[in-house]
Design an enzyme around this catalytic site. Structure first.
Site, PDB file in Angstrom:
ATOM      1  N   GLU A 162       0.747  -1.239  -0.020  1.00 49.72           N
ATOM      2  CA  GLU A 162       0.043   0.049  -0.073  1.00 49.72           C
ATOM      3  C   GLU A 162       0.799   1.151   0.107  1.00 49.72           C
ATOM      4  O   GLU A 162       1.715   1.413   0.765  1.00 49.72           O
ATOM      5  CB  GLU A 162      -0.757  -0.107   1.087  1.00 49.72           C
ATOM      6  CG  GLU A 162      -2.049   1.221   1.183  1.00 49.72           C
ATOM      7  CD  GLU A 162      -2.883   1.301   1.943  1.00 49.72           C
ATOM      8  OE1 GLU A 162      -3.553   2.028   2.208  1.00 49.72           O
ATOM      9  OE2 GLU A 162      -3.237   0.197   2.666  1.00 49.72           O
ATOM     10  N   ASP A 198      10.108   7.878  -0.282  1.00 51.35           N
ATOM     11  CA  ASP A 198       9.305   8.039  -1.311  1.00 51.35           C
ATOM     12  C   ASP A 198       9.041   6.773  -2.258  1.00 51.35           C
ATOM     13  O   ASP A 198       9.760   5.924  -2.329  1.00 51.35           O
ATOM     14  CB  ASP A 198      10.050   8.954  -2.295  1.00 51.35           C
ATOM     15  CG  ASP A 198       9.639   8.967  -3.769  1.00 51.35           C
ATOM     16  OD1 ASP A 198       8.452   8.899  -4.095  1.00 51.35           O
ATOM     17  OD2 ASP A 198      10.268   9.290  -4.721  1.00 51.35           O
ATOM     18  N   LYS A 213      -5.564  21.706  -8.887  1.00 51.37           N
ATOM     19  CA  LYS A 213      -5.265  22.658  -9.780  1.00 51.37           C
ATOM     20  C   LYS A 213      -4.745  22.099 -11.050  1.00 51.37           C
ATOM     21  O   LYS A 213      -3.654  21.262 -11.000  1.00 51.37           O
ATOM     22  CB  LYS A 213      -4.192  23.848  -9.186  1.00 51.37           C
ATOM     23  CG  LYS A 213      -5.203  24.566  -8.185  1.00 51.37           C
ATOM     24  CD  LYS A 213      -4.223  25.628  -7.856  1.00 51.37           C
ATOM     25  CE  LYS A 213      -4.529  26.421  -6.565  1.00 51.37           C
ATOM     26  NZ  LYS A 213      -3.856  27.536  -5.788  1.00 51.37           N
ATOM     27  N   ASP A 256     -11.699  10.224  -4.335  1.00 51.70           N
ATOM     28  CA  ASP A 256     -13.017  10.812  -4.207  1.00 51.70           C
ATOM     29  C   ASP A 256     -13.252  12.095  -4.952  1.00 51.70           C
ATOM     30  O   ASP A 256     -14.127  12.927  -4.815  1.00 51.70           O
ATOM     31  CB  ASP A 256     -13.337  11.281  -2.616  1.00 51.70           C
ATOM     32  CG  ASP A 256     -12.145  12.171  -2.025  1.00 51.70           C
ATOM     33  OD1 ASP A 256     -10.913  12.357  -2.785  1.00 51.70           O
ATOM     34  OD2 ASP A 256     -12.219  12.780  -1.109  1.00 51.70           O
ATOM     35  N   PHE A 283     -12.926   8.932   7.056  1.00 55.84           N
ATOM     36  CA  PHE A 283     -12.757   9.967   6.067  1.00 55.84           C
ATOM     37  C   PHE A 283     -13.702   9.830   5.006  1.00 55.84           C
ATOM     38  O   PHE A 283     -14.419  10.897   4.407  1.00 55.84           O
ATOM     39  CB  PHE A 283     -11.243  10.135   5.451  1.00 55.84           C
ATOM     40  CG  PHE A 283     -11.121  10.926   4.408  1.00 55.84           C
ATOM     41  CD1 PHE A 283     -11.218  12.334   4.146  1.00 55.84           C
ATOM     42  CD2 PHE A 283     -11.074  10.260   3.093  1.00 55.84           C
ATOM     43  CE1 PHE A 283     -10.779  12.959   3.225  1.00 55.84           C
ATOM     44  CE2 PHE A 283     -11.292  10.991   1.680  1.00 55.84           C
ATOM     45  CZ  PHE A 283     -11.034  12.271   1.775  1.00 55.84           C
ATOM     46  N   GLU A 284     -14.011   8.736   4.594  1.00 56.77           N
ATOM     47  CA  GLU A 284     -14.794   8.281   3.638  1.00 56.77           C
ATOM     48  C   GLU A 284     -16.171   8.369   4.013  1.00 56.77           C
ATOM     49  O   GLU A 284     -17.297   8.676   3.513  1.00 56.77           O
ATOM     50  CB  GLU A 284     -14.505   6.919   2.881  1.00 56.77           C
ATOM     51  CG  GLU A 284     -15.363   6.606   1.657  1.00 56.77           C
ATOM     52  CD  GLU A 284     -14.835   5.454   1.338  1.00 56.77           C
ATOM     53  OE1 GLU A 284     -15.564   4.762   0.208  1.00 56.77           O
ATOM     54  OE2 GLU A 284     -13.835   4.650   1.629  1.00 56.77           O
ATOM     55  N   GLU A 286       4.950   5.398   3.567  1.00 58.53           N
ATOM     56  CA  GLU A 286       4.317   6.577   3.916  1.00 58.53           C
ATOM     57  C   GLU A 286       5.528   7.679   3.891  1.00 58.53           C
ATOM     58  O   GLU A 286       6.631   7.620   4.540  1.00 58.53           O
ATOM     59  CB  GLU A 286       3.687   6.539   5.143  1.00 58.53           C
ATOM     60  CG  GLU A 286       2.745   7.836   5.458  1.00 58.53           C
ATOM     61  CD  GLU A 286       1.868   8.369   4.454  1.00 58.53           C
ATOM     62  OE1 GLU A 286       2.324   9.644   3.983  1.00 58.53           O
ATOM     63  OE2 GLU A 286       0.904   7.815   4.072  1.00 58.53           O
ATOM     64  N   THR A 303     -13.115   3.968   5.513  1.00 58.27           N
ATOM     65  CA  THR A 303     -12.512   4.857   6.539  1.00 58.27           C
ATOM     66  C   THR A 303     -13.399   5.852   7.159  1.00 58.27           C
ATOM     67  O   THR A 303     -14.496   6.181   6.553  1.00 58.27           O
ATOM     68  CB  THR A 303     -11.330   5.479   5.888  1.00 58.27           C
ATOM     69  OG1 THR A 303     -11.620   6.488   4.828  1.00 58.27           O
ATOM     70  CG2 THR A 303     -10.065   4.523   5.254  1.00 58.27           C
ATOM     71  N   ASP A 311      -3.094  12.162  -3.236  1.00 56.26           N
ATOM     72  CA  ASP A 311      -3.347  13.719  -3.409  1.00 56.26           C
ATOM     73  C   ASP A 311      -3.796  13.803  -4.863  1.00 56.26           C
ATOM     74  O   ASP A 311      -3.015  13.519  -5.760  1.00 56.26           O
ATOM     75  CB  ASP A 311      -2.250  14.494  -3.145  1.00 56.26           C
ATOM     76  CG  ASP A 311      -2.091  15.966  -3.044  1.00 56.26           C
ATOM     77  OD1 ASP A 311      -3.227  16.502  -3.713  1.00 56.26           O
ATOM     78  OD2 ASP A 311      -1.361  16.510  -2.337  1.00 56.26           O
TER      79      ASP A 311
END
Length: 263
Positions: A93, A145, A172, A204, A243-244, A118, A241, A168
């Site tokens: 992941e 990374d 823009k 999302d 967040f979701e 991460e 999650t 992320d």
């Protein structure tokens, strides 16, 4: 053991723990790259290294559990069998955040090995803490990374599954080039997954979902498992999650894409 001996032992232990946390903190998430003239080569990254403050529990986990579950970015290619002490399917992941989904999946599938990458250190600390509380022995993680790790540390055809949940979106237009799901990265994923391996993405942000679908559809190395050749409902093995859940209450959509490596 005499008092002096005990003090010496405790000092040695403290120094050892301090060494390992310093090693983690100094394990730069981006390795420098130089041109033929010795100048630094600037590379486009899909992330920004956020400086978050560590909680006491996160700091404690980094101090005490990194030796158990953490993997430093070193010169050698990763040997997953040696790393986990067994031979088992490996799920990677990328960008696991605070580690909620990674820990849930590792708990549900003890017969599989899970490896997380991460660049947000508080997230690494939180994941270490919760993984230790859960008594997981099938989870390892790296603070670096992910693209560099994929390029330099992971053997071809060594992964059974690769997942990226809510990367992320770089909203823009001028920042869209920073999105991790790009043709070169997809080609890299195709090399690292075993034939029949799964690449699972979720976002999302609808424009990013559309870009993911376009890039993945153009790749000859993958087959969309969606019957409509677009998106799939959230599979049960991807945890929902907090967040979701908040997003769903606000009417936000989530798009899952699952592709199988075929060549």
């Amino acid at each position: 053991m005499c008092i002096l001996a005990k003090q010496r032992y405790l000092c040695i232990m403290c120094v050892s723990q301090l060494f390992h946390i310093i090693n983690v903190m100094n394990n730069h998430v981006i390795s420098p790259k130089f041109n033929e003239n010795g100048g630094t080569v600037r590379r486009i990254r899909s992330f920004v290294c956020r400086q978050g403050r560590l909680t006491k529990s996160q700091q404690y986990a980094l101090d005490h559990y990194w030796m158990e579950m953490g993997v430093n970015y070193q010169v050698h290619t990763l040997n997953f069998d040696a790393l986990f002490g067994r031979q088992a399917p490996v799920t990677l992941e990328i960008g696991f955040g605070m580690g909620a989904s990674l820990i849930t999946m590792a708990t549900a599938l003890p017969q599989h090995n899970f490896f997380g990458i991460e660049v947000y250190l508080p997230g690494v600390g939180a994941c270490l803490s919760n993984a230790h509380k859960s008594g997981l022995s099938n989870l390892r993680m790296m603070y670096h990374d992910a693209v560099e790790v994929m390029e330099n540390k992971i053997s071809d055809r060594s992964l059974t599954r690769l997942q990226i949940f809510f990367p992320d979106p770089w909203h823009k237009a001028r920042h869209n080039k920073r999105r991790i799901i790009q043709p070169p990265f997809v080609t890299l994923v195709g090399r690292k997954l075993a034939v029949g391996g799964i690449f699972h993405m979720a976002t999302d942000w609808k424009p990013y979902a559309e870009q993911m679908l376009k890039v993945m559809t153009a790749s000859k190395n993958f087959r969309n498992i969606s019957y409509q050749n677009d998106y799939v409902p959230r599979p049960k093995n991807r945890p929902l999650t907090k967040f979701e859940q908040r997003g769903q209450k606000l009417g936000h959509g989530v798009w899952d894409l699952i592709f199988e490596q075929i060549a």
